[in-house]
Design an enzyme around this catalytic site. Structure first.
Site, PDB file in Angstrom:
ATOM      1  N   LYS A   1      -1.751   1.292  -2.320  1.00 29.46           N
ATOM      2  CA  LYS A   1      -1.316   2.634  -2.749  1.00 29.46           C
ATOM      3  C   LYS A   1       0.171   2.823  -2.437  1.00 29.46           C
ATOM      4  O   LYS A   1       0.780   1.977  -1.774  1.00 29.46           O
ATOM      5  CB  LYS A   1      -2.170   3.692  -2.059  1.00 29.46           C
ATOM      6  CG  LYS A   1      -2.113   3.652  -0.543  1.00 29.46           C
ATOM      7  CD  LYS A   1      -3.204   4.504   0.067  1.00 29.46           C
ATOM      8  CE  LYS A   1      -3.239   4.329   1.566  1.00 29.46           C
ATOM      9  NZ  LYS A   1      -3.339   5.520   2.322  1.00 29.46           N
TER      10      LYS A   1
ATOM     11  N   TYR B   1      30.384  12.440  10.267  1.00 24.01           N
ATOM     12  CA  TYR B   1      30.048  13.875  10.296  1.00 24.01           C
ATOM     13  C   TYR B   1      29.733  14.347  11.721  1.00 24.01           C
ATOM     14  O   TYR B   1      29.070  13.645  12.484  1.00 24.01           O
ATOM     15  CB  TYR B   1      28.812  14.145   9.439  1.00 24.01           C
ATOM     16  CG  TYR B   1      29.066  14.115   7.944  1.00 24.01           C
ATOM     17  CD1 TYR B   1      29.958  15.003   7.354  1.00 24.01           C
ATOM     18  CD2 TYR B   1      28.389  13.214   7.146  1.00 24.01           C
ATOM     19  CE1 TYR B   1      30.176  14.973   5.985  1.00 24.01           C
ATOM     20  CE2 TYR B   1      28.591  13.186   5.765  1.00 24.01           C
ATOM     21  CZ  TYR B   1      29.501  14.071   5.192  1.00 24.01           C
ATOM     22  OH  TYR B   1      29.698  14.043   3.839  1.00 24.01           O
TER      23      TYR B   1
HETATM   24  C1  LIG Z   1      -8.984   4.967   3.732  1.00 20.32           C
HETATM   25  C2  LIG Z   1      -7.976   3.933   4.086  1.00 20.32           C
HETATM   26  N1  LIG Z   1      -8.380   2.698   4.336  1.00 20.32           N
HETATM   27  C3  LIG Z   1      -7.517   1.712   4.662  1.00 20.32           C
HETATM   28  C4  LIG Z   1      -6.160   1.952   4.749  1.00 20.32           C
HETATM   29  C5  LIG Z   1      -5.218   0.833   5.121  1.00 20.32           C
HETATM   30  O1  LIG Z   1      -4.593   1.083   6.353  1.00 20.32           O
HETATM   31  P1  LIG Z   1      -3.542   0.043   6.945  1.00 20.32           P
HETATM   32  O2  LIG Z   1      -2.356   0.092   6.056  1.00 20.32           O
HETATM   33  O3  LIG Z   1      -3.260   0.569   8.295  1.00 20.32           O
HETATM   34  O4  LIG Z   1      -4.221  -1.276   6.921  1.00 20.32           O
HETATM   35  C6  LIG Z   1      -5.689   3.246   4.501  1.00 20.32           C
HETATM   36  C7  LIG Z   1      -4.256   3.527   4.634  1.00 20.32           C
HETATM   37  O5  LIG Z   1      -3.772   4.577   4.891  1.00 20.32           O
HETATM   38  C8  LIG Z   1      -6.618   4.258   4.165  1.00 20.32           C
HETATM   39  O6  LIG Z   1      -6.221   5.512   3.911  1.00 20.32           O
END
Ligand SMILES: Cc1ncc(COP(=O)(O)O)c(C=O)c1O
Length: 359
Positions: free
Chosen positions: A34, A251
């Protein structure tokens, strides 16, 4: 010389990490891609990986993008479908979906579709984010077991503190979840749980950050798990200045030169996603040397002290994080210095940063 702020994505390292995680995993893996594959480029990352059991994304648009490059791969919607239109898109594109609340149950039960879907039924074992609590979870499971549109059922939950080793809450969550170990497939662990050995004996581990060669586990770095950074962030020196003792830099005049010094201005700032909070006590790498950031990070550039580093010219390459020749600067270190986490640094890279895919 063009402004060379570039994220170099190394597919060899990506594939290496995939193999390491596959070997560690007790069963099949879900690769979490994602948020544009954690800032690495969703299409490119998905295209570069073969023999993947399942990709997971947060939104329907991300899922459609994965489908456009991999017509047959399994794709999981981690937040599930949000309305009837999304449910039908999920059916039409053969997506797996999480169901975490009653409204999604209702949409499925009233669906006119004749298609079937793999459902990942989410139990809230203590995160208090998404998922059914105890009585509703069992009720939903019972209904899904007899539902015409449901194909496989995978029971899932999500861990709140797996990034800490030997965390008692992780074990409590696992115990709570394992009460439902009634023959259905399970999915609980994220990267941290897998790396820490806190995963279940037989489950679909859902790994994100570790795939990209970054450790999510507190006070550890990826090399401890034989993972290699997939992204290297680089920029160039765009100007060199002599600063006299007593003069300020940048700055707010937050930095005052104690003696005459030489600074290089480099082409990265918060407009590229580089954190403003790194204005204090952080460094970058230049010709294999640590170069301290001096003064505030601006939108497009920042200043580094090169008084002790000889032979620097305009155009020289600067390592922001990752690995270049013999130089290394871990994103875990950069995140710590910025009082943030590597996830944030990766996800906040802005669109003007160029991407280069290698190997
Ligand atoms: C439901 C869920 N599973 C797995 C993961 C994967 O987590 P990670 O990137 O810590 O492996 C996420 C990431 O946010 C998640 O929201």
């Amino acid at each position: 010389m063009s402004r060379g702020t570039t994220a170099i994505i190394d597919f060899n390292n990506l594939r290496h990490n995939f193999n390491v995680l596959t070997d560690l995993s007790p069963h099949k893996l879900v690769l979490v891609v994602k948020a544009d594959a954690y800032g690495h480029g969703l299409k490119q990352i998905v295209s570069a990986l073969d023999n993947v059991d399942c990709f997971a994304v947060a939104t329907i648009d991300e899922a459609l993008l994965v489908r456009s490059v991999k017509p047959n791969v399994r794709i999981l919607l981690l937040e599930g479908y949000l309305d009837e239109k999304e449910l039908n898109t999920a059916f039409d594109n053969n997506f797996d979906s999480v169901i975490h609340q009653q409204q999604q149950m209702k949409l499925l039960l009233t669906s006119q579709s004749s298609k079937k879907m793999n459902i990942w039924l989410k139990f809230d074992s203590g995160m208090n984010r998404l998922g059914f609590t105890e009585p509703e979870f069992l009720k939903a499971l019972n209904i899904l077991e007899n539902n015409k549109n449901t194909n496989e059922i995978i029971l899932m939950s999500h861990l709140a503190s797996a990034n800490q080793k030997n965390n008692s809450f992780t074990h409590k969550q696992a115990q709570k979840f394992l009460k439902y170990n009634n023959g259905h497939q399970l999915s609980l662990s994220n990267s941290s749980a897998l790396l820490n050995g806190d995963h279940l004996k037989q489950e679909w581990c859902r790994v994100g950050l570790a795939l990209f060669g970054v450790s999510p586990v507190e006070n550890t770095t990826a090399d401890e798990y034989d993972l290699m950074p997939v992204m290297t962030m680089k920029t160039n020196v765009i100007a060199i200045k002599e600063v006299k003792a007593g003069e300020s830099i940048g700055y707010g005049q937050t930095y005052k030169a104690e003696s005459d010094m030489q600074v290089a201005i480099i082409g990265i700032g918060y407009g590229d996603g580089f954190p403003w909070s790194l204005s204090k006590s952080a460094h970058v790498m230049l010709n294999n040397n640590k170069a301290k950031i001096v003064g505030r990070v601006s939108m497009d550039m920042l200043a580094i002290d090169i008084s002790e580093i000889k032979g620097i010219s305009i155009g020289d390459s600067v390592l922001i994080w990752g690995q270049e020749c013999n130089s290394k600067l871990l994103i875990e270190t950069v995140a710590k210095n910025a009082f943030t986490i590597p996830y944030v640094l990766l996800c906040q890279i802005t669109s003007r940063v160029k991407y280069q895919y290698v190997n």
